[in-house]
Design an enzyme around this catalytic site. Structure first.
Site, mmCIF file in Angstrom:
data_model
loop_
_atom_site.group_PDB
_atom_site.id
_atom_site.type_symbol
_atom_site.label_atom_id
_atom_site.label_comp_id
_atom_site.label_asym_id
_atom_site.label_seq_id
_atom_site.Cartn_x
_atom_site.Cartn_y
_atom_site.Cartn_z
ATOM 1 C CD GLU A 40 6.680 -11.517 -22.054
ATOM 2 O OE1 GLU A 40 5.521 -11.238 -22.394
ATOM 3 O OE2 GLU A 40 6.948 -11.971 -20.936
ATOM 4 C CD1 TRP B 204 -2.048 -5.568 -3.202
ATOM 5 C CD2 TRP B 204 -2.388 -4.166 -4.898
ATOM 6 N NE1 TRP B 204 -1.948 -6.281 -4.354
ATOM 7 C CE2 TRP B 204 -2.147 -5.454 -5.409
ATOM 8 C CE3 TRP B 204 -2.631 -3.112 -5.783
ATOM 9 C CZ2 TRP B 204 -2.149 -5.709 -6.781
ATOM 10 C CZ3 TRP B 204 -2.615 -3.376 -7.129
ATOM 11 C CH2 TRP B 204 -2.382 -4.664 -7.619
ATOM 12 C CG ASN C 69 2.859 -0.500 3.071
ATOM 13 O OD1 ASN C 69 2.296 -1.480 2.592
ATOM 14 N ND2 ASN C 69 4.100 -0.175 2.753
ATOM 15 N N GLY C 70 1.328 -2.829 5.295
ATOM 16 C CA GLY C 70 1.945 -4.050 5.819
ATOM 17 C C GLY C 70 0.873 -5.033 6.260
ATOM 18 C CB CYS D 7 -0.854 0.060 1.263
ATOM 19 S SG CYS D 7 -1.933 -1.357 1.481
ATOM 20 C CE LYS E 119 1.484 -6.646 -15.890
ATOM 21 N NZ LYS E 119 2.701 -7.469 -15.876
ATOM 22 N NE ARG F 14 4.313 1.328 -1.413
ATOM 23 C CZ ARG F 14 5.379 0.574 -1.263
ATOM 24 N NH1 ARG F 14 6.389 0.677 -2.096
ATOM 25 N NH2 ARG F 14 5.466 -0.293 -0.275
HETATM 26 O O1 M6R Z 1 -2.784 -11.828 -15.878
HETATM 27 P P1 M6R Z 1 -2.412 -13.250 -16.236
HETATM 28 O O2 M6R Z 1 -1.418 -13.833 -15.291
HETATM 29 O O3 M6R Z 1 -3.610 -14.123 -16.384
HETATM 30 O O4 M6R Z 1 -1.738 -13.129 -17.660
HETATM 31 C C1 M6R Z 1 -1.391 -14.264 -18.384
HETATM 32 C C2 M6R Z 1 -0.491 -13.911 -19.541
HETATM 33 O O5 M6R Z 1 -1.153 -13.058 -20.434
HETATM 34 C C3 M6R Z 1 0.808 -13.248 -19.085
HETATM 35 O O6 M6R Z 1 1.499 -14.072 -18.195
HETATM 36 C C4 M6R Z 1 1.730 -12.931 -20.278
HETATM 37 O O7 M6R Z 1 2.254 -14.107 -20.812
HETATM 38 C C5 M6R Z 1 2.826 -11.958 -19.847
HETATM 39 N N1 M6R Z 1 3.133 -11.076 -20.923
HETATM 40 C C6 M6R Z 1 4.069 -12.646 -19.396
HETATM 41 O O8 M6R Z 1 5.160 -11.855 -19.237
#
Ligand code: M6R
Length: 595
Positions: free
Chosen positions: A475, A71, A97-98, A2, A590, A27
């Site tokens: 990647e 978080w 935080n903790g 957090c 992501k 965080r």
């Molecule tokens: O959020 P998730 O862990 O479900 O995501 C799965 C994959 O999309 C994710 O691990 C992807 O392979 C990343 N780019 C790995 O670095």
């Protein structure tokens, strides 16, 4: 993780707190709150990101305040579980935080004394303990309470009867003090301070500090005064957000000792009540991408530690396979908890009558709503598209799961469980040693950075690590890389091995070692340069390979944790050498919310 922040000075505190909280949003951002003192305490909280809080905030005139961005660990993300908290008298406020490990026993006693709790958090017990201990001096009250609590913390407190004073303390959670002129402040991280000052003092473990507009006093754990010289931070705000690292990915790799520690906290001595594990006689692990590699390691972990049959499956394939395997416990692993394929697999598992458990980094994600129970990793926000710290946190969660299952099923004796547990506790230190070795890995990456193809090989629990090493390399550096079970090369891919294809071999000294040395021989004979990731003290290794990356000895089943950190660094430095867009690689997102 957090983020906490506090300000005392001449200016209105609220805008400074909000600006600082935005710099700490990495965080955590599931809920946020501020308390401002202007004669009396005014508290505002909201579920969601800082801007949700901003939307509900009136103008508050006070010149002292505390803010928090959360978080969630104990208690769901919600307005009432958001920090700060105000005590029964309405005069004392606290943010944290903790994780407080022994909050349960204190809570019972405090409830019996008539204290009113407004949240389900572990934090609130500390608030009421300080309330009870308070006799007109906030730092003394806090010090008295610190000796009674176990866990990790950075605390921030203020009391309406001492209106210009902030008190903070830390153990195993970061806290930095910012020194201004006629104003002082603190935060979980440097970027949050930089709009006000670049003069900082790092608070050390066990220390407590008192801040007023005129001075900052630090006290050692025994209460004696600490004299520490401030440092001047030369980063700009953007640099500081990355903690001075050139990329978030590198920062996140370096955060792994802290993340492993946080994910373990409170879970080894006092196992979470994962009711869902009762009666499980088989486990199916389902995930995508890097999380799928965690699932593959999970199969070995569960079979070795808990003695339970386990299998790993790609979430995108899971729903299409015909089933004749009854109703195993299905564990869905996803750092984001939003991956469409994994959510689809969770639904399918339920449709087939299986019980479902999520291992995820997000408390309020779609996956957690889909499954029967969740086990949370505590990696904080990961910004780099390439998963690093969330992956090691997933492995740690799987060790916890295996220990829990082993104890429940009676396949682990208490002595064995103790032995496994002690060794897990040593992992943050082992990972620290790997990140400390980053310069050697960087030098090696420079040598191989211009290649077109690479192979990664490993056996047993390090076969999935070979896949993850190749995955990371592909990647972010766009080098074509393949992860292979070392014994499989000779069945086909050996035809591709030449002096142009470096091979990274994972070589822990375990029952696979001699066979791995044999596989290294096969590729060396075809001219391939071999980089070994092997244990410190393994004198043999140099005889067989061209270069080595050393990692500390850990039991074989834990070796993925240290090996993967070396692989992440290798991929990172290769990508940097090739000038790639590391935090945002081409074509990737992501979170993948389409099937
Ligand atoms: O959020 P998730 O862990 O479900 O995501 C799965 C994959 O999309 C994710 O691990 C992807 O392979 C990343 N780019 C790995 O670095």
């Amino acid at each position: 993780m957090c983020g906490i922040v506090g300000y005392t000075g001449e200016q209105a505190a609220l805008p400074i707190l909000l600006e600082a909280l935005k710099r700490l949003e990495y965080r955590g951002y599931d809920s946020a709150g501020v308390v401002v003192l202007d004669g009396e305490l005014t508290l505002h909280k909201a579920k969601g990101e800082i801007r949700e809080l901003e939307n509900v905030l009136p103008d508050l005139p006070g010149t002292l305040g505390i803010g928090h961005t959360r978080w969630a660990t104990h208690g769901a993300p919600s307005q009432h579980n958001a920090h700060p908290f105000v005590d029964c008298t309405g005069k004392l406020a606290l943010a944290h935080n903790g994780i407080i490990e022994n909050y349960g026993v204190h809570k019972e006693a405090l409830l019996a004394k008539g204290h009113k709790f407004t949240s389900e958090t572990d934090t609130e017990v500390v608030l009421h303990l300080v309330e009870d201990a308070y006799e007109g001096n906030l730092e003394e009250a806090l010090r008295a309470v610190l000796s009674r609590i176990e866990g990790a913390y950075a605390f921030a407190l203020t009391h309406a009867d001492e209106p210009r004073k902030l008190v903070v303390a830390r153990r195993d959670s970061p806290l930095v003090l910012g020194l201004g002129t006629g104003e002082n402040l603190f935060a979980s991280d440097v970027p949050a301070l930089l709009r006000t000052t670049s003069k900082v003092l790092y608070l050390m473990d066990g220390e407590l500090a008192v801040l007023t507009p005129e001075e900052v006093r630090i006290q050692a754990p025994d209460g004696s005064a600490v004299d520490r010289k401030p440092e001047v931070v030369t980063w700009d705000v953007e640099d500081a957000e990355r903690g001075g690292f050139p990329h978030f990915m590198l920062k996140e790799i370096f955060e792994q000792p802290e993340v492993i520690h946080a994910t373990l906290l409170g879970r080894l001595s006092d196992f979470e009540n994962l009711e869902i594990l009762r009666g499980a006689d088989r486990v199916q692990l389902v995930a995508c991408g890097t999380s799928y590699h965690a699932a593959l390691v999970g199969k070995y972990i569960l079979e070795e530690i808990a003695g339970i049959p386990a299998s790993a499956e790609l979430a995108s394939e899971y729903r299409y396979a015909a089933r004749s395997d009854g109703k195993p416990l299905v564990v869905c692993i996803s750092q984001s908890g939003e991956t469409a394929d994994t959510i689809g697999a969770a639904r399918e598992a339920k449709r087939r009558g299986s019980r479902t458990l999520a291992v995820t980094n997000y408390v309020d994600s779609s996956l957690t709503r889909e499954v029967d129970e969740s086990l949370y990793t505590r990696a904080g926000l990961e910004i780099g598209v390439a998963a690093t710290k969330t992956f090691t946190a997933q492995l740690v969660a799987l060790y916890i799961l295996a220990l829990r299952l082993g104890i429940l099923r009676g396949t682990l004796t208490p002595d064995e469980a103790r032995k496994w547990t002690e060794e897990i506790r040593a992992l943050p230190r082992a990972v620290q040693a790997v990140v400390d070795n980053a310069p050697a890995i960087e030098a090696l990456a420079r040598e191989f950075s211009q290649v077109r193809d690479m192979f990664f090989i490993g056996r047993n629990v390090n076969f999935p690590m070979a896949m993850e090493g190749a995955h990371k390399m592909k990647e972010i550096s766009y080098v074509h890389a393949e992860g292979y079970a070392a014994g499989e090369l000779k069945h086909g891919a050996l035809a591709l091995i030449t002096k142009e294809t470096p091979v990274v071999a994972l070589l822990p000294q375990d029952h696979t070692y001699q066979k791995m040395i044999g596989n290294v021989g096969e590729v060396s004979a075809r001219g391939a340069p071999v980089v070994a990731i092997g244990y410190e003290g393994d004198e043999e290794l140099e005889k067989y390979v061209d270069a080595t990356i050393r990692v500390p000895w850990v039991r074989s089943i834990y070796s993925p944790v240290v090996n993967v950190v070396a692989l992440q660094l290798l991929a990172y430095y290769t990508a940097r050498e090739r000038g790639c867009s590391i935090d945002k690689p081409r074509n990737l997102a992501k979170t993948v919310t389409v099937e």
